[in-house]
Design a protein around this motif. Structure first.
Motif, mmCIF file in Angstrom:
data_model
loop_
_atom_site.group_PDB
_atom_site.id
_atom_site.type_symbol
_atom_site.label_atom_id
_atom_site.label_comp_id
_atom_site.label_asym_id
_atom_site.label_seq_id
_atom_site.Cartn_x
_atom_site.Cartn_y
_atom_site.Cartn_z
ATOM 1 N N LYS A 26 0.837 -1.205 0.000
ATOM 2 C CA LYS A 26 0.000 0.000 0.000
ATOM 3 C C LYS A 26 0.876 1.261 0.000
ATOM 4 C CE LYS A 26 -2.362 -0.913 3.854
ATOM 5 N NZ LYS A 26 -3.470 -0.766 4.834
ATOM 6 N N ASN A 27 0.235 2.385 -0.257
ATOM 7 C CA ASN A 27 0.963 3.661 -0.188
ATOM 8 C C ASN A 27 0.969 4.247 1.219
ATOM 9 O OD1 ASN A 27 1.722 3.707 -2.864
ATOM 10 N ND2 ASN A 27 -0.095 4.831 -3.538
ATOM 11 N N ASP A 28 0.345 3.564 2.166
ATOM 12 C CA ASP A 28 0.268 4.083 3.539
ATOM 13 C C ASP A 28 1.609 3.961 4.256
ATOM 14 O OD1 ASP A 28 -2.412 4.342 3.014
ATOM 15 O OD2 ASP A 28 -2.971 2.459 4.004
ATOM 16 N N ALA A 29 1.919 4.992 5.013
ATOM 17 C CA ALA A 29 3.112 4.947 5.874
ATOM 18 C C ALA A 29 2.666 5.198 7.307
ATOM 19 C CB ALA A 29 4.107 6.025 5.460
ATOM 20 N N THR A 30 3.223 4.428 8.241
ATOM 21 C CA THR A 30 2.937 4.679 9.654
ATOM 22 C C THR A 30 4.249 4.647 10.427
ATOM 23 O OG1 THR A 30 2.664 2.347 10.240
ATOM 24 C CG2 THR A 30 0.682 3.503 9.518
ATOM 25 N N ALA A 31 4.257 5.339 11.551
ATOM 26 C CA ALA A 31 5.427 5.304 12.435
ATOM 27 C C ALA A 31 4.941 5.430 13.870
ATOM 28 C CB ALA A 31 6.394 6.433 12.095
ATOM 29 N N PHE A 32 5.854 5.165 14.787
ATOM 30 C CA PHE A 32 5.541 5.228 16.225
ATOM 31 C C PHE A 32 4.290 4.411 16.537
ATOM 32 C CE2 PHE A 32 7.470 9.400 14.981
ATOM 33 C CZ PHE A 32 8.756 9.050 15.380
ATOM 34 N N ASN A 33 4.376 3.137 16.126
ATOM 35 C CA ASN A 33 3.306 2.189 16.390
ATOM 36 C C ASN A 33 1.945 2.676 15.881
ATOM 37 O OD1 ASN A 33 2.554 -0.342 17.327
ATOM 38 N ND2 ASN A 33 1.966 0.435 19.330
ATOM 39 N N GLY A 34 1.952 3.280 14.709
ATOM 40 C CA GLY A 34 0.700 3.680 14.069
ATOM 41 C C GLY A 34 0.182 5.048 14.473
ATOM 42 N N GLU A 35 0.909 5.741 15.380
ATOM 43 C CA GLU A 35 0.444 7.067 15.825
ATOM 44 C C GLU A 35 0.571 8.124 14.735
ATOM 45 O OE1 GLU A 35 2.209 8.474 19.533
ATOM 46 O OE2 GLU A 35 1.798 6.468 20.341
ATOM 47 N N LYS A 36 1.649 7.997 13.940
ATOM 48 C CA LYS A 36 1.876 8.955 12.861
ATOM 49 C C LYS A 36 1.530 8.281 11.544
ATOM 50 C CE LYS A 36 5.587 11.845 11.027
ATOM 51 N NZ LYS A 36 6.802 12.554 11.400
ATOM 52 N N LYS A 37 0.680 8.950 10.757
ATOM 53 C CA LYS A 37 0.211 8.315 9.522
ATOM 54 C C LYS A 37 0.348 9.269 8.348
ATOM 55 C CE LYS A 37 -3.409 5.349 11.414
ATOM 56 N NZ LYS A 37 -4.418 5.760 12.344
ATOM 57 N N ALA A 38 0.617 8.708 7.172
ATOM 58 C CA ALA A 38 0.618 9.515 5.950
ATOM 59 C C ALA A 38 0.477 8.577 4.762
ATOM 60 C CB ALA A 38 1.909 10.311 5.826
ATOM 61 N N GLN A 39 0.259 9.182 3.610
ATOM 62 C CA GLN A 39 0.208 8.414 2.357
ATOM 63 C C GLN A 39 1.227 9.015 1.419
ATOM 64 O OE1 GLN A 39 -3.140 7.396 0.181
ATOM 65 N NE2 GLN A 39 -3.464 5.762 1.660
ATOM 66 N N PHE A 40 1.964 8.165 0.732
ATOM 67 C CA PHE A 40 2.939 8.654 -0.240
ATOM 68 C C PHE A 40 2.679 7.983 -1.571
ATOM 69 C CE2 PHE A 40 5.182 9.152 3.816
ATOM 70 C CZ PHE A 40 5.670 10.456 3.700
ATOM 71 N N GLU A 41 2.493 8.833 -2.598
ATOM 72 C CA GLU A 41 2.315 8.290 -3.931
ATOM 73 C C GLU A 41 3.557 7.470 -4.286
ATOM 74 O OE1 GLU A 41 1.312 11.427 -6.662
ATOM 75 O OE2 GLU A 41 1.232 9.957 -8.301
ATOM 76 N N ASN A 42 3.340 6.311 -4.876
ATOM 77 C CA ASN A 42 4.436 5.444 -5.334
ATOM 78 C C ASN A 42 5.119 4.630 -4.242
ATOM 79 O OD1 ASN A 42 4.450 5.789 -8.124
ATOM 80 N ND2 ASN A 42 5.480 7.766 -7.908
ATOM 81 N N LYS A 43 4.729 4.805 -2.985
ATOM 82 C CA LYS A 43 5.434 4.069 -1.921
ATOM 83 C C LYS A 43 5.268 2.555 -2.116
ATOM 84 C CE LYS A 43 5.733 3.451 3.069
ATOM 85 N NZ LYS A 43 5.011 2.199 3.336
ATOM 86 N N GLY A 44 4.039 2.134 -2.422
ATOM 87 C CA GLY A 44 3.795 0.703 -2.606
ATOM 88 C C GLY A 44 4.656 0.130 -3.717
ATOM 89 N N ARG A 45 4.724 0.876 -4.814
ATOM 90 C CA ARG A 45 5.511 0.407 -5.962
ATOM 91 C C ARG A 45 7.000 0.358 -5.612
ATOM 92 N NH1 ARG A 45 8.595 2.693 -9.691
ATOM 93 N NH2 ARG A 45 8.058 4.842 -9.154
ATOM 94 N N LEU A 46 7.499 1.418 -5.002
ATOM 95 C CA LEU A 46 8.943 1.465 -4.683
ATOM 96 C C LEU A 46 9.320 0.343 -3.720
ATOM 97 C CD1 LEU A 46 9.304 5.352 -4.350
ATOM 98 C CD2 LEU A 46 10.384 3.912 -6.096
ATOM 99 N N ASN A 47 8.527 0.157 -2.657
ATOM 100 C CA ASN A 47 8.864 -0.903 -1.697
ATOM 101 C C ASN A 47 8.750 -2.287 -2.326
ATOM 102 O OD1 ASN A 47 9.616 0.706 0.375
ATOM 103 N ND2 ASN A 47 7.762 0.458 1.589
#
Ligand code: UDP
Length: 238
Positions: A26-47
Motif C-alpha cells: 500500500k501507499n500508507d506509511a505509519t510510524a511510532f506504532n501507528g500514531e503517525k500516519k501519511a500516504q505517499f504516492e508510489n510508496k507501494g511500488r517502490l517498496n
C-alpha cells in the motif's frame, strides 16, 4: 472481494491456490506504532520493487523465503505462512530504540551485530523480550530461536555486503519469519525488506535513506526510497 488480512503497509489476498497468497504493497506509511500516519504516492511500488530485488538476491544466496514472484507494480505472490509472533531485529550501529533505551549516541558502531527479539503486537507496542520470555510465552522453541538468530545474522552478512555495493550502510533492520502452510516444520523469511524496515545511511554523506525521513520529518521521503531502488537495481544488474 475482501483481503484475508490488512496490515499497516500491506494487504494479503487469497489466490486460486490455497497455499499461495498475493501480497499487496500500500501507499500508507505509519510510524511510532501507528500514531503517525501519511500516504505517499508510489510508496507501494517502490517498496515492492526494492523488496522483490532483495528477495531475489537472498534466494540466490540460498536463504529460504516466502517469495515466489512479482505479479505487477504493487503485488507479489508468496507462499502462505503462519507468521511467528516474534520479530527479529539486527543492529550494526546504534540508532532508534537502542539509543532511546541506552542513552547511547546514534551511530556508535558495534563490535559484533546485536540480535534482539520483540513480540509482534501493535497493542503492546512490540515489546523487547529475551529468550526466557519467548519460551514461557510459547512464542517459539529454543531450537526455533537458535534458527532465527542464525538466519538473521546470515541475512545481515548478505545484506550488509549488498547494501555496501549500493553505497549504503545497513544500520539495522527488522525481519519476520513464518512456518510454511504446506510444511510447518520449515521456517522461512517472510514480510517485506525495504527502507520501511531497514535503516540505510549513505556511505559518503551519512544521509538517512529510509523511513527515518518520515519519522523525523526530514522531507524527500519517496525521493530517498527511489534513490535506494536505483542503487539496488544497479547492484543486482552489475
Ligand atoms: N522496525 C520495523 N518494525 C518495527 C520495529 C522496528 O520495521 O515494528 C525496524 C526499524 O525500521 C529499524 C529497525 O527495525 O530499521 C530497528 O528499529 P528500532 O527498534 O530502533 O525501532 P524504532 O523505535 O526506530 O521503530
Amino acid at each position: 472481494m475482501e483481503p484475508l488480512y490488512e496490515g499497516k503497509a500491506k494487504r494479503l489476498w487469497a489466490t486460486e491456490d490455497p497455499e499461495v497468497l498475493r501480497m499487496e504493497f500500500k501507499n500508507d506509511a505509519t510510524a511510532f506504532n501507528g500514531e503517525k500516519k501519511a500516504q505517499f504516492e508510489n510508496k507501494g511500488r517502490l517498496n515492492n520493487e526494492i523488496s522483490t530485488l532483495i528477495y531475489g538476491y537472498l534466494e540466490k544466496e540460498g536463504v529460504p523465503t516466502h517469495f515466489i514472484r512479482q505479479i505487477d507494480a504493487t503485488n507479489v505472490e508468496v507462499h502462505k505462512v503462519e507468521i511467528l509472533m516474534v520479530e527479529v531485529i539486527v543492529r550494526n550501529l546504534a540508532a532508534g530504540s537502542f539509543c532511546k533505551r541506552t542513552g547511547v549516541e546514534e551511530g556508535m558502531v558495534f563490535s559484533q551485530p546485536i540480535v534482539e527479539f520483540s513480540i509482534k503486537s501493535d497493542e503492546l507496542g512490540d515489546p523487547l523480550v529475551n529468550d526466557d520470555y519467548i519460551r514461557e510465552l510459547k512464542l517459539a522453541t529454543a531450537e526455533d530461536l537458535a534458527f532465527l538468530r542464525k538466519s538473521a545474522l546470515r541475512v545481515n552478512e548478505i545484506l550488509g555486503g549488498f547494501f555496501a555495493e549500493c553505497g549504503l550502510k545497513l544500520v539495522d533492520f527488522k525481519l519476520e519469519f513464518g512456518r510454511l502452510a504446506n510444511d510447518p516444520s520449515k521456517i522461512v523469511l517472510a514480510d517485506e525488506i525495504s527502507p520501511d524496515g531497514c535503516r540505510l545511511w549513505d556511505l559518503k554523506s551519512g544521509e538517512k535513506m529510509d523511513k527515518d525521513r518520515f519519522r523525523r520529518d526530514l522531507g524527500d521521503v519517496m525521493e530517498a526510497y527511489a534513490e535506494v531502488l536505483e542503487r539496488v537495481k544497479l547492484a543486482v544488474g552489475g
